[in-house]
Write an enzyme that holds these catalytic residues in place. Structure first.
Site, mmCIF file in Angstrom:
data_model
loop_
_atom_site.group_PDB
_atom_site.id
_atom_site.type_symbol
_atom_site.label_atom_id
_atom_site.label_comp_id
_atom_site.label_asym_id
_atom_site.label_seq_id
_atom_site.Cartn_x
_atom_site.Cartn_y
_atom_site.Cartn_z
ATOM 1 N N SER A 89 44.736 27.630 45.260
ATOM 2 C CA SER A 89 44.196 28.613 46.340
ATOM 3 C C SER A 89 43.091 28.262 46.885
ATOM 4 O O SER A 89 42.732 26.878 46.632
ATOM 5 C CB SER A 89 44.261 29.984 45.364
ATOM 6 O OG SER A 89 42.939 30.028 44.866
ATOM 7 N N LYS A 125 45.013 30.361 58.761
ATOM 8 C CA LYS A 125 45.515 30.930 57.739
ATOM 9 C C LYS A 125 46.461 31.965 57.597
ATOM 10 O O LYS A 125 46.189 32.911 58.269
ATOM 11 C CB LYS A 125 44.368 31.445 56.703
ATOM 12 C CG LYS A 125 44.590 31.776 55.212
ATOM 13 C CD LYS A 125 43.208 31.940 54.337
ATOM 14 C CE LYS A 125 43.743 31.973 52.913
ATOM 15 N NZ LYS A 125 44.789 33.031 52.626
ATOM 16 N N ARG A 146 54.744 30.465 44.543
ATOM 17 C CA ARG A 146 53.672 29.626 44.064
ATOM 18 C C ARG A 146 53.353 30.365 42.334
ATOM 19 O O ARG A 146 52.967 29.716 41.580
ATOM 20 C CB ARG A 146 52.232 30.012 44.755
ATOM 21 C CG ARG A 146 50.815 29.568 43.850
ATOM 22 C CD ARG A 146 49.745 29.795 44.799
ATOM 23 N NE ARG A 146 49.159 30.928 44.692
ATOM 24 C CZ ARG A 146 47.953 31.293 45.159
ATOM 25 N NH1 ARG A 146 47.157 30.255 45.695
ATOM 26 N NH2 ARG A 146 47.579 32.430 45.042
ATOM 27 N N LYS A 330 37.179 33.274 56.438
ATOM 28 C CA LYS A 330 37.945 34.844 56.634
ATOM 29 C C LYS A 330 37.412 35.414 58.113
ATOM 30 O O LYS A 330 36.199 35.112 58.390
ATOM 31 C CB LYS A 330 37.844 35.463 55.605
ATOM 32 C CG LYS A 330 38.374 34.967 54.421
ATOM 33 C CD LYS A 330 39.824 34.636 54.632
ATOM 34 C CE LYS A 330 40.811 34.692 53.255
ATOM 35 N NZ LYS A 330 40.999 36.171 52.622
ATOM 36 N N CYS A 440 33.533 58.296 29.490
ATOM 37 C CA CYS A 440 34.296 59.439 28.501
ATOM 38 C C CYS A 440 33.926 58.945 27.218
ATOM 39 O O CYS A 440 34.237 57.901 26.729
ATOM 40 C CB CYS A 440 35.814 59.519 28.931
ATOM 41 S SG CYS A 440 36.613 60.328 27.423
#
Ligand code: IVH
Length: 692
Positions: A89, A125, A146, A330, A440
C-alpha cells in the site's frame, strides 16, 4: 481537535487507544461489510493523527496500532492466492511540505549528491480495488485481489468481464509478468447501476428493500468479488494499470519505460501520467489533476508520485507495508452542513464509552453520511454540541466523518452531559485520573463488552471468520447461541437453519468458514484473545520466542508465582514488564482460564512459522561502523532486519558481526579485542545476496 503537539503524554496515550479502536471498527465496516460509515478522507485523517501522535511519542506506539497493521487475510467463499510478490500500500501526504520531505528522505536514503536530480512520475490515485493479473507465456492465467497484501482472492473467472484486461500479451512481452492496477466502476456506470437496483426492487414490489452501493469503490469490490461470475458480467467494471508484480524481465529501466510498454501491450493507463523533473513539477501536476478531478470518469482521491529509476526503487525497498519510493498525495477533506439528531453512547471491548453523533443524512463528497464520531466527552465540550444543533461535517478519504464545528452557537445553553451509568448494563461509569475516556465498570457483566470481545475474536485482524460480523455475533449472543469464543465452534446447522430464508446455503457457508478456523494462525489467535497490550505485533514477538500459544499460556500461568518464568517473558524482544503483567493477569483470571481451556478443546492453533529470509545472520546482532559507500545506514539496517538480524549501535560481547567501512575506529578495535567477526561492505553485500 487539539493539535498533536499540544497533547500531554497521557492524553496522547488515551487518544492512540481511541484511534486504534475507531480505525479497527471502520476497517471492519469497510472490508467485511463493504459499508463504510465514514469517508476515505476521514479515515485517512484518523490514520494521520495516529501517525502524528506516534511520531511525537514513539514510545506510546501501540502493538495494535493501525500504522503497524496490514489488512487481514480474506477468507470468503473465493479461493485464496498467495502473491508471488506482496501487493503493497502507500504512505500518504496531505501537504506540499510532506511531499518535499518525502523527496528529502529519498535523497538521504540513496545518499545522492546535491546535483543529482530525482525524476518522479505523477498520476492520479484511483479509488478502486487493486488487482494483480498474472501472465505466463503471455497468457492470462490468474487474477487476484490484494487481500492482505500477501494473500488475495482468486477472481480469475470474473476478470474476463472487466474491460481493459487483455487475454494475452504480444510476443515481445516477458515469459512471466504480473500487471497490477485498479478495478473500478466509472461514476456514470455506478449511478446507473444503483438506479437499476432501485427499479428492480420496485418491480419486485418493495422499493425499501433496494440494495444500493454507497460509492463506486464499494460497487467495484462487491461486483468483482463474486463467487458467481455471471453477476460480475452484469456489472460495468474496468481496469487501469499502475504497476507490476513478479516479472521474469522488465521492458525498461524506469517506471515510465515499463508503463509505456504496458500501453503498447494494450492495457489502459491514465492519460494524466507524466514524468516530473523535480518536486515543483510534481506539485504543479497535483494541482492540475485536482482541478480536473470532477471531470474524470472515475473517482480519484489523490496523486501518486513514484521514483522513476527502477534501480533506485529496488534500493529504497519498503518499510512496513509501503514502498519508500512512492507516495500518495491526498486531496483535502470535503465538508457539508447537517443537523445533529442525537448523541448515542457505544460501549467498547474494554468498556470504553464512545459518543456517536446521529445525523440528518447528508451527502459529503459523494457518500451519504448518517453517523460521525464525537470521540469523547472533551470533544463534545469543545464543540459545545447538543442534539438539534447544526454542525459542520468533514470527511476525508476513507475515514470516519468528523464534526469539525458547531454552527449553532448563539445563546448560552445547558451543556449536554455524559451519562453516569452504562447505557447497556447500568453499571457505574468512571473516568480515571488523567484519562480522556469514560469507562463502564461492569467488566464481563456488561453484555456490550462481552459481545465486543467476541467481535474482536472473529474480526479481520484476528481469526477473520467470514460471515461472523458484528450484527451476526450480536444476534447470536442475544439469542443465547454463543456466550464465549468456544461456543462459536459448537454452532450447529439445526441452530442456524431457522434463522434465515434460504438458510441452508448461508448456514453451510458459515459453518464452513468457522470450521476453517479450527487450526488458526497462532498470531491471529493470540491477538484475538484481546489481552491488554497484546496487539498483533506483540503476539508475533511472543510466538517467535515461545513457539506455540500453549507454551505462552504455560509460562504465563507459571509466572504468577515463579519469578524466573516472569523474567523469561520480560526478556522477549518487544515485550516488557507492562505486557508481561497483562499476560500474567489474563491467565490468572479464573473466567479466562475456563474460557481458555474450553476454547482449546475446540481449536488447535498452529505452531509459529517465521517469515524472515533465512541467512547466516538470522537471529544475530550486527553493528555497522565507519562509512558505508554503496548505501545509507537506513538501507543497511533495513537489509539486516529483512534477514532477521538485530542492528545495534554499540559493540559488546553479545555482538555477532561488525560491518566496518573506512574510518571505522573504536568499535572495530573493540570488536577485534572481543574476537567478534569483522567484515567489510562487500562481504556484507554477499551475505545479503546469498540469503534465501
Ligand atoms: S502504486 C507499491 N499507483 O492505492 C505501490 N497505487 O493506497 C502500490 N492505487 O494498493 C501501488 N491508484 O491499489 C499505485 N496510481 C496508483 C494508484 C494506486 C490507486 C491504490 C493501490 C494501492 C493503494 C494504496
Amino acid at each position: 481537535m487539539a493539535e498533536p503537539d499540544t497533547l500531554t503524554e497521557a492524553e496522547a496515550a488515551a487518544e492512540l487507544e481511541r484511534l486504534a479502536g475507531a480505525i479497527a471498527h471502520h476497517n471492519r465496516l469497510y472490508h467485511d461489510q463493504d459499508a463504510p460509515e465514514i469517508s476515505d478522507a476521514d479515515y485517512d485523517a484518523l490514520m494521520r493523527r495516529n501517525a502524528a501522535l506516534e511520531a511525537r511519542f514513539p514510545a506510546l506506539a501501540r502493538d495494535d496500532s493501525p500504522s503497524r497493521k496490514v489488512g487481514a487475510t480474506p477468507s470468503g467463499p473465493l479461493a485464496k492466492v498467495r502473491h508471488a510478490r506482496p501487493m503493497l500500500s502507500l504512505d500518504n501526504a496531505f501537504s506540499d511540505e510532506e511531499v518535499v520531505e518525502f523527496l528529502q528522505r529519498v535523497r538521504r536514503f540513496l545518499r545522492l549528491d546535491a546535483d543529482e536530480s530525482v525524476v518522479l512520475t505523477a498520476e492520479p490515485k484511483i479509488d478502486g480495488l487493486s488487482c494483480s493479473l498474472r501472465y505466463e507465456q503471455r497468457h492470462l492465467v490468474q487474477a487476484a485481489t490484494r487481500g492482505d497484501g500477501t494473500v488475495g482472492e482468486d477472481v480469475t473467472p470474473n476478470i474476463a468481464f472487466v474491460t481493459g484486461v487483455p487475454q494475452s500479451l504480444p510476443d515481445d512481452a516477458p515469459d512471466i509478468f504480473e500487471v497490477r492496477g485498479e478495478v473500478y466502476m466509472a461514476k456514470d456506470d455506478f449511478a446507473a447501476l444503483n438506479q437499476r437496483m432501485i427499479d428492480a426492487a420496485r418491480e419486485a414490489g418493495d422499493e425499501s428493500k433496494a440494495r444500493q452501493f454507497a460509492n463506486p469503490r464499494n460497487a467495484a469490490a462487491g461486483s468483482l468479488r463474486q463467487k458467481d461470475a455471471t453477476v460480475t458480467a452484469s456489472r460495468p467494471l474496468r481496469f487501469i494499470y499502475h504497476g507490476w508484480g513478479e516479472a521474469s524481465a522488465l521492458p525498461g529501466e524506469t517506471q515510465t519505460a515499463v508503463m509505456d510498454a504496458l500501453d503498447a501491450w494494450g492495457f489502459a493507463g491514465t492519460p494524466l501520467r507524466v514524468r516530473c523533473a523535480d518536486v515543483t513539477g510534481a506539485l504543479e501536476r497535483y494541482r492540475l489533476i485536482e482541478a480536473q478531478r470532477a471531470d474524470l470518469e472515475y473517482d480519484i482521491d489523490g496523486v501518486v508520485y513514484k521514483v522513476d529509476r527502477l534501480d533506485w526503487q529496488e534500493r529504497l525497498g519498503q518499510v512496513g507495508r509501503a514502498p519508500r519510493w512512492a507516495l500518495a498525495h491526498k486531496f483535502p477533506a470535503q465538508q457539508a452542513q447537517t443537523t445533529l439528531r442525537a448523541i448515542d453512547i457505544q460501549v467498547g471491548r474494554t468498556g470504553k464509552l464512545t459518543p456517536v453523533a446521529r445525523l440528518e443524512p447528508v451527502t459529503v463528497g459523494g457518500v451519504v453520511v448518517t453517523n460521525a464520531t464525537l470521540h469523547n466527552a472533551d470533544e463534545i465540550e469543545r464543540l459545545g454540541v447538543r442534539p438539534g444543533d447544526r454542525v459542520l461535517l468533514q470527511r476525508a478519504g476513507d475515514v470516519i466523518p468528523q464534526i469539525v464545528d458547531n454552527l449553532t452557537r448563539d445563546e448560552p445553553r445547558e451543556p449536554w452531559t455524559f451519562p453516569t451509568l452504562c447505557p447497556v448494563c447500568a453499571s457505574t461509569v468512571e473516568r480515571e485520573e488523567g484519562e480522556v475516556d469514560y469507562r463502564c465498570t461492569g467488566g464481563l457483566i456488561c453484555q456490550a463488552q462481552r459481545v465486543e470481545r467476541l467481535i474482536h475474536f472473529c474480526s479481520r485482524g484476528a481469526l477473520d471468520i467470514r460471515g461472523l460480523g458484528f450484527q451476526q455475533i450480536e444476534d447470536f449472543f442475544n439469542d443465547g447461541l454463543i456466550h464465549s469464543p468456544a461456543d462459536i465452534f459448537r454452532l450447529t446447522e439445526e441452530q442456524l437453519l431457522p434463522r434465515k430464508k434460504k438458510g441452508d446455503v448461508w448456514a453451510a457457508n458459515l459453518l464452513q468458514a468457522i470450521a476453517e478456523k479450527r487450526t488458526p494462525d497462532p498470531v491471529r489467535f493470540l491477538f484475538g484473545l484481546g489481552i491488554r497490550h497484546v496487539g498483533a505485533i506483540t503476539a508475533r514477538d511472543l510466538l517467535k520466542a515461545f513457539g506455540t500459544v500453549e507454551r505462552i499460556a504455560e509460562v504465563a500461568t507459571a509466572a504468577q508465582d515463579d519469578p524466573q518464568a516472569r523474567a523469561e517473558i520480560e526478556a522477549v524482544s518487544g515485550v516488557g514488564p507492562v505486557v508481561a503483567e497483562a499476560l500474567i493477569d489474563f491467565f490468572a483470571e479464573p473466567h479466562n482460564q475456563e474460557a481458555w481451556a474450553d476454547l482449546l478443546s475446540e481449536v488447535h492453533p498452529l505452531p509459529f512459522v517465521s517469515d524472515v529470509r533465512q541467512s547466516e545472520i538470522s537471529g544475530k546482532t550486527v553493528v555497522f561502523t565507519g562509512a558505508l559507500e554503496t548505501m545509507s545506514r537506513d538501507e543497511a539496517k533495513a537489509q539486516a532486519e529483512q534477514l532477521g538480524a538485530r542492528v545495534s549501535g554499540s559493540v559488546s560481547a553479545k555482538t555477532d558481526l561488525v560491518v566496518a567501512g573506512p574510518g571505522a575506529g573504536s568499535k572495530e578495535k573493540k570488536a577485534k579485542e572481543l574476537g567478534v567477526r569483522v567484515i567489510d561492505e562487500a562481504a556484507w553485500a554477499q551475505i545479503v545476496a546469498g540469503a534465501a
